[in-house]
Design an enzyme around this catalytic site. Structure first.
Site, short mmCIF file in Angstrom:
data_model
loop_
_atom_site.label_atom_id
_atom_site.label_comp_id
_atom_site.label_asym_id
_atom_site.label_seq_id
_atom_site.Cartn_x
_atom_site.Cartn_y
_atom_site.Cartn_z
N LYS A 77 -13.54 39.32 29.37
CA LYS A 77 -13.12 39.36 27.96
C LYS A 77 -14.24 39.93 27.09
O LYS A 77 -15.41 39.82 27.42
CB LYS A 77 -12.75 37.95 27.48
CG LYS A 77 -11.57 37.34 28.25
CD LYS A 77 -10.27 38.03 27.90
CE LYS A 77 -9.12 37.50 28.73
NZ LYS A 77 -9.12 37.99 30.10
N ASP A 78 -13.82 40.50 25.96
CA ASP A 78 -14.76 41.14 25.04
C ASP A 78 -15.94 40.24 24.68
O ASP A 78 -15.78 39.03 24.52
CB ASP A 78 -14.04 41.52 23.74
CG ASP A 78 -12.94 42.53 23.97
OD1 ASP A 78 -13.16 43.69 23.63
OD2 ASP A 78 -11.87 42.14 24.47
N LYS A 79 -17.09 40.87 24.49
CA LYS A 79 -18.26 40.14 24.00
C LYS A 79 -18.18 39.95 22.49
O LYS A 79 -18.38 38.85 21.97
CB LYS A 79 -19.54 40.90 24.36
CG LYS A 79 -20.81 40.24 23.81
CD LYS A 79 -22.06 41.01 24.19
CE LYS A 79 -23.30 40.32 23.63
NZ LYS A 79 -24.55 41.02 24.02
N GLN A 167 -15.89 49.27 25.87
CA GLN A 167 -16.47 48.16 26.64
C GLN A 167 -16.79 48.58 28.07
O GLN A 167 -17.70 48.05 28.69
CB GLN A 167 -15.51 46.95 26.68
CG GLN A 167 -15.14 46.41 25.32
CD GLN A 167 -13.80 46.96 24.85
OE1 GLN A 167 -13.60 48.17 24.77
NE2 GLN A 167 -12.88 46.08 24.52
#
Length: 418
Positions: A77-79, A167
């Site tokens: 998942k995105d940071k 990403q």
């Protein structure tokens, strides 16, 4: 998005900015497996802010004094977001171990649920992700919400180009695909240098100094200068320092440095370069018609099985219902090309970079080589809407696993979206 050159919607972009605050970008996993409440494995429904999934996993394994290999998750998942997902710890069957997990205090991570499960959680075991994303800095919020709804309505019919987002390549320091390119070129020293050295003006000054020290050959100084955010660079450079004490650094030294990284990160390098090439192939294929079957297309169903022996009319009907999608290649040793004009386009992408499929063997580090595969060139978006708020336009939608919300936002905003 890197190497993405084609839009499918014609509305003017609403512009704006995202991720002004991490909370503006909310992601929630749509799980494939719901833990039963019984079993030898512990599932944690986490909410994390401003951290990668891998960082959280490594922190948990460190604090529990267990191998990272016992930890599982369905997707990264995105940071730069507020995200929720399941993480699984295998073989923690005692009550004392359950209490250990409950007692953990992980940086910027909340444990919302802790339950037992029978099966281990593996990569890819999710249906998709739900997003709530606030687009700020918009002049006319009401008009922009209207445009966003038009775009979302169109995308629910046509699908969205399945570009890999930033990403995959890294931001602000876009280098992951360059490490992969060096591996494909069989230059291990260059691969390590691309990752540890090669300072970027977009980074903190301290990080730039650490990278420059590496480029200057000062390994100890580089390690000393590395800040908290350079966790993986530290893993690599420690291996290099250890080897440098035995003599001159060799391919084996650089190989050891790369193998010091967590396996998911090792595999990401070549995959990032494949993704870079894939984005170009998708741009070209989308320009031929995102929701149009073209003779020679290799079609897959939602479970990623190839769909054979249909007439062009049947393929088109499957496409219209999102029961099948055309694919583009994640280039590799054994990936097949499509037929006809589509296949000619796919071959030309590799030729334009002076590459051949055999280059993806990576003979010096065969574990990081790739056979390649076919990946859908579009993805479905559903439950999509845009709402005008006091702070901007709030976009809500769900998309298939492995796809990027920024590909949806790119169509709405018509600017580079990170």
């Amino acid at each position: 998005m890197l190497n993405a050159n084609t839009y499918v919607t014609s509305q003017k972009g609403i512009g704006g900015t995202i991720r002004n605050q991490y909370e503006d970008f909310y992601v929630e996993e749509i799980p494939e497996i719901i833990p039963s409440g019984e079993g030898p494995n512990i599932y944690i429904w986490i909410e994390k802010l401003g951290r990668t999934t891998l960082d959280v996993v490594l922190d948990i394994s460190r604090d529990l004094h267990i191998s990272r290999k016992r930890m599982g998750f369905a997707g990264m998942k995105d940071k730069k977001a507020l995200t929720r997902q399941w993480i699984c710890i295998a073989n923690m069957d005692s009550e004392a171990q359950m209490q250990q997990v409950k007692d953990l205090d992980i940086y910027k991570t909340d444990f919302l649920k802790i339950v037992r499960g029978r099966k281990k959680l593996r990569m890819g075991q999710l249906k998709g992700n739900k997003f709530k994303i606030l687009i700020r800095d918009i002049d006319d919020i009401e008009e922009s919400a209207g445009i966003a709804n038009e775009v979302l309505e169109e995308l629910q019919v046509t699908g969205v180009p399945n570009y890999f987002g930033w990403q995959r390549f890294g931001k602000p320091r876009t280098n992951t695909h360059l490490v992969g390119k060096a591996l494909i070129e069989n230059d291990l020293a260059k691969a390590v240098s691309c990752y540890i050295g090669n300072p970027s003006e977009d980074e903190h000054e301290e990080n730039q100094k650490a990278r420059q020290a590496y480029d200057d050959g000062n390994l100890e100084e580089s390690l000393e200068l590395m800040g908290k955010g350079m966790r993986y660079e530290k893993m690599m450079i420690r291996e290099l320092i250890k080897d440098s004490k035995k003599g001159e650094l060799t391919d084996k030294s650089y190989k050891n440095a790369l193998y010091a990284l967590p396996k998911p990160l090792q595999r990401m390098f070549v995959h990032a370069y494949q993704s870079y090439l894939f984005n170009e192939a998708v741009s070209n294929r989308v320009a031929m018609g995102i929701n149009t079957y073209i003779e020679g297309d290799i079609m897959i169903d939602p479970e990623e099985h190839i769909v054979y022996d249909k007439t062009p009319e049947q393929y088109q009907e499957l496409m219209d219902n999102f029961e099948a999608n055309p694919t583009c290649p994640l280039y590799g040793i054994k990936v097949p090309y499509a037929g006809g004009a589509v296949g000619e386009m796919e071959e030309s992408v590799l030729k334009n970079y002076g590459l051949d499929k055999s280059d993806f063997e990576v003979p010096k580090m065969p574990r990081l080589g790739s056979h390649g595969l076919r990946r859908s060139m579009r993805f479905q978006v559903w439950d999509a809407s845009a709402t005008a708020t006091d702070e901007g336009v709030l976009c809500e939608f769900s998309i298939n696993k492995g796809s990027y919300a920024t590909a949806v936002l790119r169509e709405i905003m018509k600017i580079d979206v990170i």
